[in-house]
Scaffold this motif. Structure first.
Motif, PDB file in Angstrom:
ATOM      1  N   TYR A 123       2.854   0.830  10.245  1.00 57.46           N
ATOM      2  CA  TYR A 123       4.077   1.807   9.875  1.00 57.46           C
ATOM      3  C   TYR A 123       3.906   2.481   8.821  1.00 57.46           C
ATOM      4  CZ  TYR A 123       9.046   2.908  10.065  1.00 57.46           C
ATOM      5  OH  TYR A 123      10.194   3.647  10.283  1.00 57.46           O
ATOM      6  N   ALA A 124       3.380   2.134   7.819  1.00 58.39           N
ATOM      7  CA  ALA A 124       3.061   2.916   6.521  1.00 58.39           C
ATOM      8  C   ALA A 124       2.331   4.073   6.968  1.00 58.39           C
ATOM      9  CB  ALA A 124       2.552   1.911   5.395  1.00 58.39           C
TER      10      ALA A 124
ATOM     11  N   LEU B  90       1.640   5.464   9.726  1.00 58.50           N
ATOM     12  CA  LEU B  90       2.434   6.508  10.439  1.00 58.50           C
ATOM     13  C   LEU B  90       3.324   7.347   9.469  1.00 58.50           C
ATOM     14  CD1 LEU B  90       3.361   4.395  13.580  1.00 58.50           C
ATOM     15  CD2 LEU B  90       1.724   6.294  13.589  1.00 58.50           C
ATOM     16  N   SER B  91       3.917   6.880   8.702  1.00 56.78           N
ATOM     17  CA  SER B  91       4.806   7.604   7.867  1.00 56.78           C
ATOM     18  C   SER B  91       3.976   8.420   7.098  1.00 56.78           C
ATOM     19  CB  SER B  91       5.539   6.575   6.750  1.00 56.78           C
ATOM     20  OG  SER B  91       4.989   5.932   5.815  1.00 56.78           O
ATOM     21  N   LEU B  92       2.829   8.158   6.645  1.00 59.41           N
ATOM     22  CA  LEU B  92       2.092   9.111   5.832  1.00 59.41           C
ATOM     23  C   LEU B  92       1.461  10.108   6.481  1.00 59.41           C
ATOM     24  CD1 LEU B  92      -0.102   6.581   3.627  1.00 59.41           C
ATOM     25  CD2 LEU B  92       1.780   7.738   2.736  1.00 59.41           C
ATOM     26  N   LYS B  93       1.454   9.998   7.867  1.00 58.25           N
ATOM     27  CA  LYS B  93       0.773  11.249   8.643  1.00 58.25           C
ATOM     28  C   LYS B  93       1.713  11.941   9.219  1.00 58.25           C
ATOM     29  CE  LYS B  93      -2.128  11.475  12.774  1.00 58.25           C
ATOM     30  NZ  LYS B  93      -3.146  10.848  13.735  1.00 58.25           N
ATOM     31  N   TYR B  94       3.005  11.391   9.559  1.00 62.30           N
ATOM     32  CA  TYR B  94       4.090  12.397  10.298  1.00 62.30           C
ATOM     33  C   TYR B  94       5.312  12.687   9.587  1.00 62.30           C
ATOM     34  CZ  TYR B  94       1.346  11.366  14.786  1.00 62.30           C
ATOM     35  OH  TYR B  94       0.266  11.554  15.676  1.00 62.30           O
ATOM     36  N   ASN B  95       5.297  12.181   8.330  1.00 64.22           N
ATOM     37  CA  ASN B  95       6.625  12.337   7.500  1.00 64.22           C
ATOM     38  C   ASN B  95       6.803  14.014   7.021  1.00 64.22           C
ATOM     39  OD1 ASN B  95       9.009  11.322   5.744  1.00 64.22           O
ATOM     40  ND2 ASN B  95       8.135  12.600   4.504  1.00 64.22           N
ATOM     41  N   CYS B  96       7.849  14.459   7.275  1.00 63.32           N
ATOM     42  CA  CYS B  96       7.887  15.800   6.969  1.00 63.32           C
ATOM     43  C   CYS B  96       9.572  16.077   6.651  1.00 63.32           C
ATOM     44  CB  CYS B  96       7.603  16.848   8.090  1.00 63.32           C
ATOM     45  SG  CYS B  96       8.446  16.748   9.744  1.00 63.32           S
ATOM     46  N   ALA B  97      10.134  17.230   6.486  1.00 60.77           N
ATOM     47  CA  ALA B  97      11.482  17.479   6.133  1.00 60.77           C
ATOM     48  C   ALA B  97      12.371  17.270   7.379  1.00 60.77           C
ATOM     49  CB  ALA B  97      11.742  18.979   5.547  1.00 60.77           C
ATOM     50  N   GLY B  98      11.979  17.453   8.405  1.00 57.88           N
ATOM     51  CA  GLY B  98      12.608  17.032   9.754  1.00 57.88           C
ATOM     52  C   GLY B  98      12.338  15.712  10.383  1.00 57.88           C
ATOM     53  N   LEU B  99      11.576  15.069  10.042  1.00 62.16           N
ATOM     54  CA  LEU B  99      11.038  13.843  10.750  1.00 62.16           C
ATOM     55  C   LEU B  99      10.803  12.723   9.262  1.00 62.16           C
ATOM     56  CD1 LEU B  99      10.853  11.793  12.841  1.00 62.16           C
ATOM     57  CD2 LEU B  99       8.106  12.843  13.104  1.00 62.16           C
ATOM     58  N   LYS B 100      11.765  11.825   9.295  1.00 61.62           N
ATOM     59  CA  LYS B 100      11.622  10.710   8.246  1.00 61.62           C
ATOM     60  C   LYS B 100      11.511   9.362   8.765  1.00 61.62           C
ATOM     61  CE  LYS B 100      14.060  13.812   5.128  1.00 61.62           C
ATOM     62  NZ  LYS B 100      15.181  14.026   3.867  1.00 61.62           N
ATOM     63  N   PHE B 101      11.036   8.425   7.876  1.00 56.86           N
ATOM     64  CA  PHE B 101      10.813   7.116   8.328  1.00 56.86           C
ATOM     65  C   PHE B 101      11.523   6.300   7.287  1.00 56.86           C
ATOM     66  CE2 PHE B 101       7.307   9.531  10.120  1.00 56.86           C
ATOM     67  CZ  PHE B 101       7.010   8.620  11.088  1.00 56.86           C
ATOM     68  N   GLY B 102      12.297   5.290   8.029  1.00 54.67           N
ATOM     69  CA  GLY B 102      13.096   4.424   7.165  1.00 54.67           C
ATOM     70  C   GLY B 102      12.673   2.704   7.496  1.00 54.67           C
ATOM     71  N   LYS B 103      13.227   1.766   6.644  1.00 55.62           N
ATOM     72  CA  LYS B 103      13.356   0.538   6.879  1.00 55.62           C
ATOM     73  C   LYS B 103      14.619  -0.026   6.439  1.00 55.62           C
ATOM     74  CE  LYS B 103       9.428  -1.728   6.753  1.00 55.62           C
ATOM     75  NZ  LYS B 103       7.981  -2.343   6.228  1.00 55.62           N
ATOM     76  N   VAL B 104      14.919  -1.019   7.188  1.00 53.94           N
ATOM     77  CA  VAL B 104      16.198  -1.900   6.711  1.00 53.94           C
ATOM     78  C   VAL B 104      15.793  -3.495   7.111  1.00 53.94           C
ATOM     79  CG1 VAL B 104      17.265  -1.490   8.862  1.00 53.94           C
ATOM     80  CG2 VAL B 104      18.602  -2.338   6.642  1.00 53.94           C
TER      81      VAL B 104
ATOM     82  N   GLY C  93       0.766  -1.224  -0.020  1.00 55.92           N
ATOM     83  CA  GLY C  93      -0.021   0.077  -0.058  1.00 55.92           C
ATOM     84  C   GLY C  93       0.771   1.143  -0.079  1.00 55.92           C
ATOM     85  N   PRO C  94       0.002   2.634   0.036  1.00 55.28           N
ATOM     86  CA  PRO C  94       0.727   3.562   0.079  1.00 55.28           C
ATOM     87  C   PRO C  94       1.673   3.633   1.358  1.00 55.28           C
ATOM     88  CG  PRO C  94      -1.429   4.008   0.492  1.00 55.28           C
ATOM     89  CD  PRO C  94      -1.552   2.666   0.200  1.00 55.28           C
ATOM     90  N   GLU C  95       2.977   4.642   1.224  1.00 55.66           N
ATOM     91  CA  GLU C  95       3.772   4.803   2.316  1.00 55.66           C
ATOM     92  C   GLU C  95       4.776   5.749   1.817  1.00 55.66           C
ATOM     93  OE1 GLU C  95       7.217   1.247   1.434  1.00 55.66           O
ATOM     94  OE2 GLU C  95       5.513   0.789   2.897  1.00 55.66           O
ATOM     95  N   HIS C  96       5.253   6.436   3.110  1.00 54.36           N
ATOM     96  CA  HIS C  96       6.547   7.531   2.691  1.00 54.36           C
ATOM     97  C   HIS C  96       7.733   7.004   3.614  1.00 54.36           C
ATOM     98  CE1 HIS C  96       8.119  11.280   1.577  1.00 54.36           C
ATOM     99  NE2 HIS C  96       6.908  11.777   1.159  1.00 54.36           N
ATOM    100  N   ILE C  97       8.289   5.862   3.102  1.00 54.43           N
ATOM    101  CA  ILE C  97       9.292   5.079   3.878  1.00 54.43           C
ATOM    102  C   ILE C  97      10.405   5.169   2.828  1.00 54.43           C
ATOM    103  CG2 ILE C  97      10.112   3.211   4.829  1.00 54.43           C
ATOM    104  CD1 ILE C  97       7.142   2.822   5.639  1.00 54.43           C
TER     105      ILE C  97
END
Length: 288
Positions: free
Chosen positions: A177-178, A180-194, A134-138
């Protein structure tokens, strides 16, 4: 109302239910989970099965089978009390149903038990659970890019999930998690996965065990200024994860995402305003 409410719920959930049924993983899991029930109750398959009932009816459960099925129901209810998503509920039903079926088939005939175990092993090796698409900003990291990205701009706070595709807990947490990334991602707060199942060096570097016994998957770590400041779940002295539920509410509360999000936006806003003020006199002089 007692009849209408369940029907409305079924109609509302029909699209999601169809998506699960159309996936080979869920369809085959359902067949394996219901296999003993089908063989025991559906003629003519049940006619040749042995029965310990007093009436000798091979197409009905005997008292021991009823006890095993009742125990299965109790275990599933207990486990599902801690489940977060529908996928976890269904996963618990499938897993414990297969365990109960193994016991029931071995009790009927050792050859049937061996055949059922073989089918389950083939299923595990050839059919994997569908991944969240699905959609995400990760941002997805590799073993070479994770440190470089986290250290590149120390103003940026990173929340990084350490996961493995084979972990059912990680798969259940993926849509949360996806979101949360769509809701809170911004230039100073980013979400990653490994994927530490793919990059084991990363698991060693960040002290995240991939052992199923440690129960450390998934692990969330908050980095600020390029350094780790918080992780969940925490790990005790024996290397086992302290029990923690990966719900959206828990993540927001423990990582203080609302406040973190507001601070991250302000930092970049103030930085942009400062840079604009510094550049204005220079541009004015050039015009003169």
């Amino acid at each position: 109302m007692a009849v209408i409410a369940p029907l409305l719920a079924l109609v509302y959930g029909a699209p999601a239910l169809w998506r699960w049924v159309s996936q080979p993983y869920y369809l085959l899991s359902a067949l394996l989970s219901a296999s003993f029930l089908l063989i025991r109750k559906v003629p003519p398959m049940c006619s040749a099965l042995p029965s310990q009932r007093e009436d000798g009816n091979p197409c009905d459960f005997d008292w021991r089978e009823v006890e095993i099925l009742m125990f299965l129901s109790a275990i599933v209810m207990m486990k599902n009390r801690r489940s977060i998503t529908v996928e976890q509920h269904i996963g618990n039903i499938f897993m414990f149903s297969k365990v109960a079926n193994t016991i029931l088939f071995f009790r009927l005939d050792i050859r049937m038990g061996l055949l059922y175990v073989t089918l389950c092993l083939v299923f595990l090796m050839t059919c994997k659970p569908p991944l969240y698409m699905g959609p995400e900003h990760i941002k997805y990291f590799s073993d070479k890019t994770i440190e470089e990205e986290i250290q590149s701009d120390r103003r940026v706070s990173w929340i990084v999930e350490y996961f493995a595709n084979w972990s059912s807990e990680c798969q259940s947490f993926a849509p949360i998690y996806a979101e949360l990334s769509l809701k809170y991602n911004c230039a100073g707060l980013k979400f990653g996965k490994v994927d530490i199942g793919r990059y084991p060096d990363v698991s060693t570097r960040y002290n995240v065990s991939t052992s199923p016994l440690s129960k450390q998957l998934p692990t969330l770590i908050l980095f600020q200024g390029g350094k780790e400041v918080l992780r969940r779940p925490q790990v005790d002295k024996k290397g086992r994860a302290v029990s923690w539920s990966f719900t959206q509410e828990n993540v927001i509360r423990e990582f203080n995402l609302n406040e973190l999000y507001q601070k991250a936006k302000k930092i970049y806003k103030n930085q942009d305003e400062t840079e604009a003020e510094e550049n204005t006199p220079i541009e004015s002089k050039k015009d003169q």
